[in-house]
Scaffold this motif. Structure first.
Motif, short mmCIF file in Angstrom:
data_model
loop_
_atom_site.label_atom_id
_atom_site.label_comp_id
_atom_site.label_asym_id
_atom_site.label_seq_id
_atom_site.Cartn_x
_atom_site.Cartn_y
_atom_site.Cartn_z
N GLU A 24 0.84 -1.19 0.00
CA GLU A 24 0.00 0.00 0.00
C GLU A 24 0.88 1.24 0.00
OE1 GLU A 24 -2.95 0.21 3.01
OE2 GLU A 24 -3.85 -1.73 2.52
N ILE A 25 0.42 2.27 -0.70
CA ILE A 25 1.10 3.56 -0.72
C ILE A 25 0.27 4.53 0.08
CG2 ILE A 25 2.13 5.35 -2.16
CD1 ILE A 25 1.84 3.36 -4.53
N PHE A 26 0.86 5.10 1.11
CA PHE A 26 0.14 6.00 2.00
C PHE A 26 0.62 7.43 1.73
CE2 PHE A 26 -0.59 8.09 6.13
CZ PHE A 26 -1.92 7.76 6.33
N THR A 27 -0.31 8.29 1.36
CA THR A 27 0.07 9.67 1.00
C THR A 27 -0.55 10.71 1.92
OG1 THR A 27 -1.78 9.78 -0.56
CG2 THR A 27 0.36 9.06 -1.43
N ASP A 28 -1.40 10.29 2.84
CA ASP A 28 -2.07 11.23 3.72
C ASP A 28 -1.18 11.57 4.91
OD1 ASP A 28 -3.94 12.86 4.89
OD2 ASP A 28 -5.14 11.23 5.74
N CYS A 29 -0.07 12.23 4.62
CA CYS A 29 0.93 12.54 5.66
C CYS A 29 1.78 13.71 5.22
CB CYS A 29 1.81 11.32 5.95
SG CYS A 29 2.61 10.63 4.48
N GLU A 30 2.56 14.22 6.14
CA GLU A 30 3.46 15.32 5.82
C GLU A 30 4.72 14.81 5.14
OE1 GLU A 30 4.08 18.13 8.99
OE2 GLU A 30 2.16 17.64 9.92
N LYS A 31 5.56 15.72 4.75
CA LYS A 31 6.78 15.38 4.02
C LYS A 31 7.85 14.80 4.94
CE LYS A 31 10.53 17.90 1.66
NZ LYS A 31 10.93 19.22 1.11
N GLN A 32 7.92 15.27 6.19
CA GLN A 32 9.02 14.94 7.08
C GLN A 32 8.91 13.51 7.63
OE1 GLN A 32 7.15 17.70 7.35
NE2 GLN A 32 8.61 19.24 6.60
N HIS A 33 10.07 12.97 7.98
CA HIS A 33 10.19 11.58 8.42
C HIS A 33 9.35 11.30 9.66
CE1 HIS A 33 12.09 8.16 10.51
NE2 HIS A 33 12.45 7.75 9.31
N GLY A 34 9.50 12.11 10.71
CA GLY A 34 8.82 11.86 11.96
C GLY A 34 7.30 11.84 11.82
N PRO A 35 6.70 12.88 11.24
CA PRO A 35 5.25 12.86 11.04
C PRO A 35 4.78 11.69 10.18
CG PRO A 35 6.09 15.09 10.84
CD PRO A 35 7.29 14.20 10.94
N LYS A 36 5.60 11.25 9.24
CA LYS A 36 5.23 10.08 8.44
C LYS A 36 5.16 8.84 9.31
CE LYS A 36 6.76 11.38 3.81
NZ LYS A 36 7.82 11.33 2.79
N VAL A 37 6.12 8.68 10.21
CA VAL A 37 6.10 7.53 11.10
C VAL A 37 4.84 7.54 11.97
CG1 VAL A 37 7.26 6.44 13.07
CG2 VAL A 37 8.61 7.24 11.13
N ILE A 38 4.51 8.70 12.52
CA ILE A 38 3.30 8.82 13.34
C ILE A 38 2.06 8.47 12.52
CG2 ILE A 38 1.81 10.47 14.54
CD1 ILE A 38 4.37 11.90 15.48
N ALA A 39 1.97 8.99 11.31
CA ALA A 39 0.81 8.72 10.45
C ALA A 39 0.71 7.23 10.12
CB ALA A 39 0.90 9.55 9.17
N LEU A 40 1.84 6.59 9.91
CA LEU A 40 1.84 5.16 9.61
C LEU A 40 1.38 4.34 10.80
CD1 LEU A 40 5.17 4.96 7.60
CD2 LEU A 40 2.92 4.29 6.72
#
Length: 243
Positions: A64-80
Protein backbone atom coordinates in the motif's frame (compact mmCIF):
# COMPACT_ATOMS: atom_id res chain seq x y z
CA UNK A 1 -6.30 -16.74 12.38
CA UNK A 2 -2.67 -15.65 12.52
CA UNK A 3 -1.51 -12.22 13.66
CA UNK A 4 -1.98 -9.30 11.30
CA UNK A 5 1.36 -7.60 10.63
CA UNK A 6 1.80 -4.12 9.20
CA UNK A 7 5.34 -3.41 8.01
CA UNK A 8 5.54 0.38 7.70
CA UNK A 9 8.19 2.59 6.12
CA UNK A 10 8.48 6.33 5.54
CA UNK A 11 9.97 7.29 2.18
CA UNK A 12 11.24 10.49 0.63
CA UNK A 13 13.10 10.68 -2.68
CA UNK A 14 14.19 7.03 -2.55
CA UNK A 15 14.02 6.22 -6.27
CA UNK A 16 17.45 4.58 -6.10
CA UNK A 17 16.48 2.30 -3.22
CA UNK A 18 12.74 1.77 -3.26
CA UNK A 19 12.49 -1.14 -5.73
CA UNK A 20 15.12 -3.25 -4.00
CA UNK A 21 13.76 -2.36 -0.54
CA UNK A 22 10.23 -3.45 -1.48
CA UNK A 23 11.50 -6.66 -3.07
CA UNK A 24 13.66 -7.41 -0.02
CA UNK A 25 11.00 -6.71 2.62
CA UNK A 26 7.83 -7.91 0.91
CA UNK A 27 8.57 -11.62 1.59
CA UNK A 28 8.33 -11.10 5.37
CA UNK A 29 4.56 -11.05 4.82
CA UNK A 30 4.67 -14.68 3.68
CA UNK A 31 2.79 -16.95 6.06
CA UNK A 32 1.18 -14.03 7.87
CA UNK A 33 -2.53 -13.23 7.94
CA UNK A 34 -3.85 -12.23 4.51
CA UNK A 35 -4.76 -8.82 5.94
CA UNK A 36 -1.06 -8.08 6.58
CA UNK A 37 0.43 -5.24 4.57
CA UNK A 38 3.64 -3.47 3.59
CA UNK A 39 2.75 0.22 3.80
CA UNK A 40 5.08 2.91 2.50
CA UNK A 41 4.38 6.56 3.24
CA UNK A 42 5.42 8.64 0.25
CA UNK A 43 4.45 12.28 0.41
CA UNK A 44 6.52 15.09 -1.00
CA UNK A 45 8.95 13.06 -3.11
CA UNK A 46 10.14 14.97 -6.16
CA UNK A 47 11.81 12.03 -7.89
CA UNK A 48 10.33 8.77 -9.26
CA UNK A 49 9.69 7.13 -5.88
CA UNK A 50 5.90 7.34 -6.21
CA UNK A 51 5.95 6.22 -9.83
CA UNK A 52 8.01 3.14 -8.96
CA UNK A 53 5.73 2.27 -6.05
CA UNK A 54 2.67 2.43 -8.31
CA UNK A 55 4.39 0.07 -10.74
CA UNK A 56 5.26 -2.36 -7.97
CA UNK A 57 1.70 -2.52 -6.69
CA UNK A 58 0.82 -4.44 -9.86
CA UNK A 59 3.02 -7.35 -8.74
CA UNK A 60 2.88 -6.83 -4.96
CA UNK A 61 -0.82 -6.93 -4.01
CA UNK A 62 -0.17 -6.41 -0.28
CA UNK A 63 1.81 -3.21 -0.93
CA UNK A 64 0.00 0.00 0.00
CA UNK A 65 1.10 3.56 -0.72
CA UNK A 66 0.14 6.00 2.00
CA UNK A 67 0.07 9.67 1.00
CA UNK A 68 -2.07 11.23 3.72
CA UNK A 69 0.93 12.54 5.66
CA UNK A 70 3.46 15.32 5.82
CA UNK A 71 6.78 15.38 4.02
CA UNK A 72 9.02 14.94 7.08
CA UNK A 73 10.19 11.58 8.42
CA UNK A 74 8.82 11.86 11.96
CA UNK A 75 5.25 12.86 11.04
CA UNK A 76 5.23 10.08 8.44
CA UNK A 77 6.10 7.53 11.10
CA UNK A 78 3.30 8.82 13.34
CA UNK A 79 0.81 8.72 10.45
CA UNK A 80 1.84 5.16 9.61
CA UNK A 81 1.40 3.98 13.18
CA UNK A 82 -2.00 5.66 13.33
CA UNK A 83 -3.01 4.00 10.06
CA UNK A 84 -1.93 0.54 11.21
CA UNK A 85 -3.89 0.95 14.45
CA UNK A 86 -7.02 2.04 12.60
CA UNK A 87 -6.73 -0.82 10.11
CA UNK A 88 -6.76 -3.37 12.92
CA UNK A 89 -3.18 -4.57 12.84
CA UNK A 90 -2.00 -6.79 15.70
CA UNK A 91 1.68 -5.95 15.26
CA UNK A 92 3.52 -3.01 13.72
CA UNK A 93 7.05 -3.37 12.40
CA UNK A 94 8.77 -0.15 11.43
CA UNK A 95 11.90 0.21 9.38
CA UNK A 96 13.20 2.75 6.85
CA UNK A 97 13.26 2.67 3.06
CA UNK A 98 16.96 3.47 2.59
CA UNK A 99 18.24 -0.11 2.57
CA UNK A 100 20.23 0.12 5.80
CA UNK A 101 18.39 -2.68 7.62
CA UNK A 102 18.39 -6.40 6.89
CA UNK A 103 15.07 -8.25 6.42
CA UNK A 104 16.81 -11.54 7.19
CA UNK A 105 16.96 -10.39 10.82
CA UNK A 106 13.20 -9.87 11.09
CA UNK A 107 12.23 -13.47 11.80
CA UNK A 108 14.19 -13.55 15.07
CA UNK A 109 11.97 -10.68 16.25
CA UNK A 110 8.77 -12.30 14.98
CA UNK A 111 9.47 -15.62 16.69
CA UNK A 112 9.45 -14.01 20.16
CA UNK A 113 6.58 -11.59 19.57
CA UNK A 114 4.34 -13.32 22.14
CA UNK A 115 6.87 -12.71 24.91
CA UNK A 116 7.09 -8.92 24.58
CA UNK A 117 5.03 -5.86 23.79
CA UNK A 118 8.03 -4.25 22.10
CA UNK A 119 11.18 -5.68 20.52
CA UNK A 120 13.62 -2.95 19.54
CA UNK A 121 16.76 -3.10 17.43
CA UNK A 122 20.12 -2.22 18.94
CA UNK A 123 22.91 -1.11 16.58
CA UNK A 124 26.30 -1.98 18.11
CA UNK A 125 27.97 -1.03 14.82
CA UNK A 126 26.57 1.74 12.68
CA UNK A 127 27.40 1.99 9.02
CA UNK A 128 26.11 5.54 8.79
CA UNK A 129 29.07 7.12 10.56
CA UNK A 130 30.53 7.99 13.94
CA UNK A 131 28.64 11.30 14.14
CA UNK A 132 25.28 9.59 14.20
CA UNK A 133 26.49 6.97 16.64
CA UNK A 134 27.62 9.78 18.96
CA UNK A 135 24.26 11.53 18.64
CA UNK A 136 22.50 8.29 19.63
CA UNK A 137 24.66 7.98 22.75
CA UNK A 138 23.81 11.55 23.72
CA UNK A 139 20.11 10.86 23.20
CA UNK A 140 20.23 7.78 25.44
CA UNK A 141 22.03 9.80 28.10
CA UNK A 142 19.39 12.54 27.95
CA UNK A 143 16.62 9.96 28.28
CA UNK A 144 18.29 8.64 31.42
CA UNK A 145 18.58 12.15 32.87
CA UNK A 146 15.05 13.30 31.96
CA UNK A 147 13.05 10.12 32.33
CA UNK A 148 15.20 7.74 34.35
CA UNK A 149 15.19 5.07 31.64
CA UNK A 150 18.15 3.02 30.48
CA UNK A 151 17.96 2.04 26.81
CA UNK A 152 20.89 1.06 24.56
CA UNK A 153 19.36 2.44 21.35
CA UNK A 154 16.33 4.72 21.37
CA UNK A 155 15.83 5.43 17.70
CA UNK A 156 16.65 2.29 15.71
CA UNK A 157 14.33 1.94 12.69
CA UNK A 158 13.90 -1.78 13.31
CA UNK A 159 11.14 -2.35 15.86
CA UNK A 160 8.31 -4.82 16.28
CA UNK A 161 5.55 -3.61 18.62
CA UNK A 162 2.14 -4.77 19.70
CA UNK A 163 -0.40 -2.42 18.20
CA UNK A 164 -2.40 -2.06 21.41
CA UNK A 165 0.74 -0.92 23.25
CA UNK A 166 1.66 1.63 20.58
CA UNK A 167 -1.90 2.96 20.80
CA UNK A 168 -1.44 3.79 24.49
CA UNK A 169 1.41 6.21 23.76
CA UNK A 170 1.14 7.39 20.15
CA UNK A 171 -1.56 9.97 20.76
CA UNK A 172 0.48 11.68 23.45
CA UNK A 173 2.66 13.00 20.62
CA UNK A 174 1.85 15.93 18.34
CA UNK A 175 1.10 14.70 14.80
CA UNK A 176 4.06 16.71 13.47
CA UNK A 177 6.55 15.49 16.09
CA UNK A 178 10.03 14.95 14.63
CA UNK A 179 11.38 12.08 16.76
CA UNK A 180 8.44 9.79 17.58
CA UNK A 181 10.46 6.58 17.80
CA UNK A 182 12.63 8.02 20.55
CA UNK A 183 9.58 8.87 22.64
CA UNK A 184 7.79 5.60 21.87
CA UNK A 185 10.87 3.74 23.15
CA UNK A 186 10.92 6.01 26.20
CA UNK A 187 7.25 5.41 26.97
CA UNK A 188 7.70 1.64 26.69
CA UNK A 189 10.62 1.79 29.12
CA UNK A 190 9.12 4.33 31.53
CA UNK A 191 5.80 2.53 31.86
CA UNK A 192 7.58 -0.83 32.13
CA UNK A 193 6.18 -2.53 29.10
CA UNK A 194 7.60 -5.97 28.40
CA UNK A 195 10.35 -4.88 26.05
CA UNK A 196 13.68 -6.18 24.94
CA UNK A 197 16.52 -5.10 22.66
CA UNK A 198 18.14 -7.35 20.06
CA UNK A 199 21.31 -6.55 18.17
CA UNK A 200 20.89 -5.85 14.48
CA UNK A 201 23.22 -4.92 11.67
CA UNK A 202 23.01 -1.44 10.20
CA UNK A 203 24.54 -0.83 6.80
CA UNK A 204 25.55 2.47 5.20
CA UNK A 205 22.79 4.08 3.15
CA UNK A 206 22.66 2.02 -0.04
CA UNK A 207 22.02 4.91 -2.44
CA UNK A 208 20.72 8.45 -2.53
CA UNK A 209 21.15 11.18 0.05
CA UNK A 210 19.84 11.25 3.60
CA UNK A 211 17.34 14.10 3.96
CA UNK A 212 18.21 14.51 7.66
CA UNK A 213 21.77 15.78 8.00
CA UNK A 214 23.76 16.57 11.15
CA UNK A 215 22.73 20.24 11.13
CA UNK A 216 19.06 19.24 11.10
CA UNK A 217 19.72 16.69 13.85
CA UNK A 218 21.22 19.41 16.06
CA UNK A 219 18.22 21.69 15.48
CA UNK A 220 15.82 18.86 16.28
CA UNK A 221 17.90 18.11 19.38
CA UNK A 222 17.53 21.63 20.77
CA UNK A 223 13.78 21.46 20.31
CA UNK A 224 13.76 17.99 21.90
CA UNK A 225 15.06 19.38 25.20
CA UNK A 226 11.96 21.55 25.53
CA UNK A 227 9.73 18.70 24.41
CA UNK A 228 11.28 16.32 26.95
CA UNK A 229 10.39 18.69 29.78
CA UNK A 230 6.78 18.76 28.62
CA UNK A 231 6.58 14.99 28.23
CA UNK A 232 8.17 14.48 31.65
CA UNK A 233 5.56 16.72 33.26
CA UNK A 234 2.79 14.75 31.56
CA UNK A 235 4.27 11.45 32.74
CA UNK A 236 4.30 12.69 36.31
CA UNK A 237 0.54 13.06 36.33
CA UNK A 238 -0.49 10.27 33.95
CA UNK A 239 -0.92 6.61 34.74
CA UNK A 240 -1.14 4.01 32.00
CA UNK A 241 -3.36 0.98 32.48
CA UNK A 242 -1.60 -2.29 31.69
CA UNK A 243 -3.33 -4.54 29.19
Amino acid sequence: MSDILYVVMPAYNEEENIKSVVDDWYPVLDGKDDASRLVIADSGSTDKTHEYLLEMQKTHPQLEIFTDCEKQHGPKVIALYDYAIKQGADFIFQTDSDGQTNPAEFDAFWQIRSDYTGIFGERPVRGDGKDRAFVEKVVCLLLKVFFGVNVPDANAPFRLMRCDSVKKYLYKLPRNYNIPNIMITTYFAHYKEKLTFKEISFKPRQAGTNSINIIKIVKIGWQALSDFRSFKKDMKYTKITKQ
